[in-house]
Design an enzyme around this catalytic site. Sequence first.
Site, mmCIF file in Angstrom:
data_model
loop_
_atom_site.group_PDB
_atom_site.id
_atom_site.type_symbol
_atom_site.label_atom_id
_atom_site.label_comp_id
_atom_site.label_asym_id
_atom_site.label_seq_id
_atom_site.Cartn_x
_atom_site.Cartn_y
_atom_site.Cartn_z
ATOM 1 N N GLU B 47 -24.998 -29.741 -53.043
ATOM 2 C CA GLU B 47 -24.186 -29.719 -51.829
ATOM 3 C C GLU B 47 -24.849 -30.636 -50.810
ATOM 4 O O GLU B 47 -25.966 -30.398 -50.376
ATOM 5 C CB GLU B 47 -24.086 -28.294 -51.274
ATOM 6 C CG GLU B 47 -23.287 -27.390 -52.194
ATOM 7 C CD GLU B 47 -23.441 -25.925 -51.846
ATOM 8 O OE1 GLU B 47 -23.763 -25.611 -50.689
ATOM 9 O OE2 GLU B 47 -23.233 -25.093 -52.746
ATOM 10 N N ASP B 58 -24.953 -21.704 -39.202
ATOM 11 C CA ASP B 58 -26.293 -21.976 -39.715
ATOM 12 C C ASP B 58 -27.393 -21.459 -38.808
ATOM 13 O O ASP B 58 -27.287 -21.489 -37.587
ATOM 14 C CB ASP B 58 -26.474 -23.487 -39.908
ATOM 15 C CG ASP B 58 -25.703 -23.981 -41.116
ATOM 16 O OD1 ASP B 58 -25.964 -23.458 -42.220
ATOM 17 O OD2 ASP B 58 -24.834 -24.848 -40.960
#
Lengths: 416, 255
Positions: B47, B58
């Site tokens: 990814e 995040d």
Amino acid sequence: MRNPLSIEVKLKKIPAYVGMTKIMSYHANEKGYYGEFGGAFIPEMLYPNCEELRQKYIQIMEEPSFKEEFDQLLKDYVGRPSPLYFAERLSNKYNTKIYLKREDLNHTGAHKVNNTIGQILMAKRLGKNRIIAETGAGQHGVATATVCALMGIECVVYMGEIDIARQAPNVARMKMLGAEVRPALSGSKTLKDATNEAIRDWINNPVDTHYIIGSVVGPHPYPDMVARFQSVISEEIKAQLLEKEGRENPDYVVACVGGGSNAAGAYYHFLDTPEVGIIAVEAAGKGIHSGESAATSALGKVGIIHGSKTLLMQTDDGQITEPYSISAGLDYPGVGPLHAHLFKSGRGEFISITDDDAMKAGMELSKLEGIIPAIESSHAFAILEQRKFNPSDIVVINLSGRGDKDLQNYIDYFKL
Amino acid sequence: MKQNRIQKKLQEDKKLLSIYFTAGYPNLDDTVKVIQDLEESGVDLIEIGLPFSDPLADGPTIQDSSTKALNNGMHTELLFEQLAAIRKTVSIPLIIMGYFNPVFQYGVEAFCEKCKEVGIDGLILPDLPLDVYQEEYESIFKEYGLINVFLITPQTSDARIKAIDEASDGFIYMVSSASTTGAKTGFGEVQKSYFDRIANMQLKNPQIVGFGISNSQTFDQATTKAKGAIIGSAFIKHLTEHGPEKIADFVQGIR
């Protein structure tokens, strides 16, 4: 002196707008879109919370017990209705009829508390026992900490590390009110990053926590929910204007726009009345093209910020940029989706005001009317130098907050 | 539709290891080297993180790597330039993971076209919601042969999981706990029962678990029922400490 109860009687005559959104073109549709703007662009982690809120918010707000508690707190705790004050000396100077909607007289000093009262009651009905919020200058943080103290609910306020340093009195207020102020250390360490941190907290605490967003921004249903809580402003303007002028509708409603919650509240009941002109005042900072500005309608492009599709200040590559204004409450890189729609559709007239012009207008209001406005609100007054109105026009300016919090800025600027 | 590399990989009879890294981190020109080293080290899927200024989902590790990558000068067009010749050297499935705004600014169709051109197989855009994807973008993704990967969490309802399973044609990204990336490590009883619940749903798409996996123990726990697992923050920490070196050591430490 006007009896506040007479206002309440008048308010009951106003038709219930809640629930009529489907036929109103400038209100959110059921998916939270205002034209092409709005929606809920959120990671799956936030979906259950936003979905629960989406399904329940209108139903809860329409419950008689909710309305009763909300109205009671606005009256006895916040001090509503806030006066609609005819500013005679200001009107004479600009040769038009100017009314000030005195949100500066609310408990905690600004319109923000209308929303936090509504959301804390919402949070209780959703069974949440922990509140988080973001704040820039600290006004929404204080308003949130206030209602959490009132209800005895745990409160965590995220605030950019840089804002914590420059807004010490509001940090102290929040602490006195029992809130924990957590510094946002990421990115530019200001409002946008405080909002990111609050959203991250919500991702990590999905079950017990309600996020009280401070403006008409964020994923659906926040923009609509916050606008509805703030709509008490325009609801009162209608009743008060009827009493004073024999008509419900002014010719213009003027408000400053950062994220846009005081503006959304001031416009709300006039959105679908085209004869009422809507004027939105943004912060040009040091000039629209100076590179230090927060004039989102002029500088923004369509994009996604904090879960909403709206006008947004960003690079060509889609990275969100840092706005600037002397007023901490206006330096948000986006604008609520309602306002993006008002701009794009032409329903709203958007004017941007520099730091210098706003500061002058704040000083002028102080001298002419004995009212020291928040610098955010000063922006709204500054249009009087630029935008001509007819002598017979009724212009309502939303005085969204008082200037106590900005005293240091005024002192520094005017060498007081 | 012709099977793409992700779908072929998912048919292999093994537990898959997927690694996330941020493009342009730690150095602007490390992107290709990191991909090549990860493939050589035996990773199954990669990814590639397209950095964003405001990565909501995040934690600090990936936020910091994104900020650093942007400061290094990474941007969307540059990433495509870096990847222009990638298919001459690697055959591993490649997924771009990022937030929707940079893709939206590039133009969703132009972005998808470019992905196909350089050999990207799928996209993970956590803040592109299911309904918007289906109404506006699904046909474009399909036209360019891209697999869109959706997330589910322990709070996602069974009905929604089923809808996401219907809309997926690769794998489901199973977020292990209610958290941002890198926030927690290790799994408790809550995760175990969540893993069991999902396994019992007999979904048509295999699941790959992400968030909270940092070593061989957590990789094994995550893949007891699921098809594979994703490591992000722990690998970013490795890159922070070692630069784009010793990638094989990191991967061999996992399995």
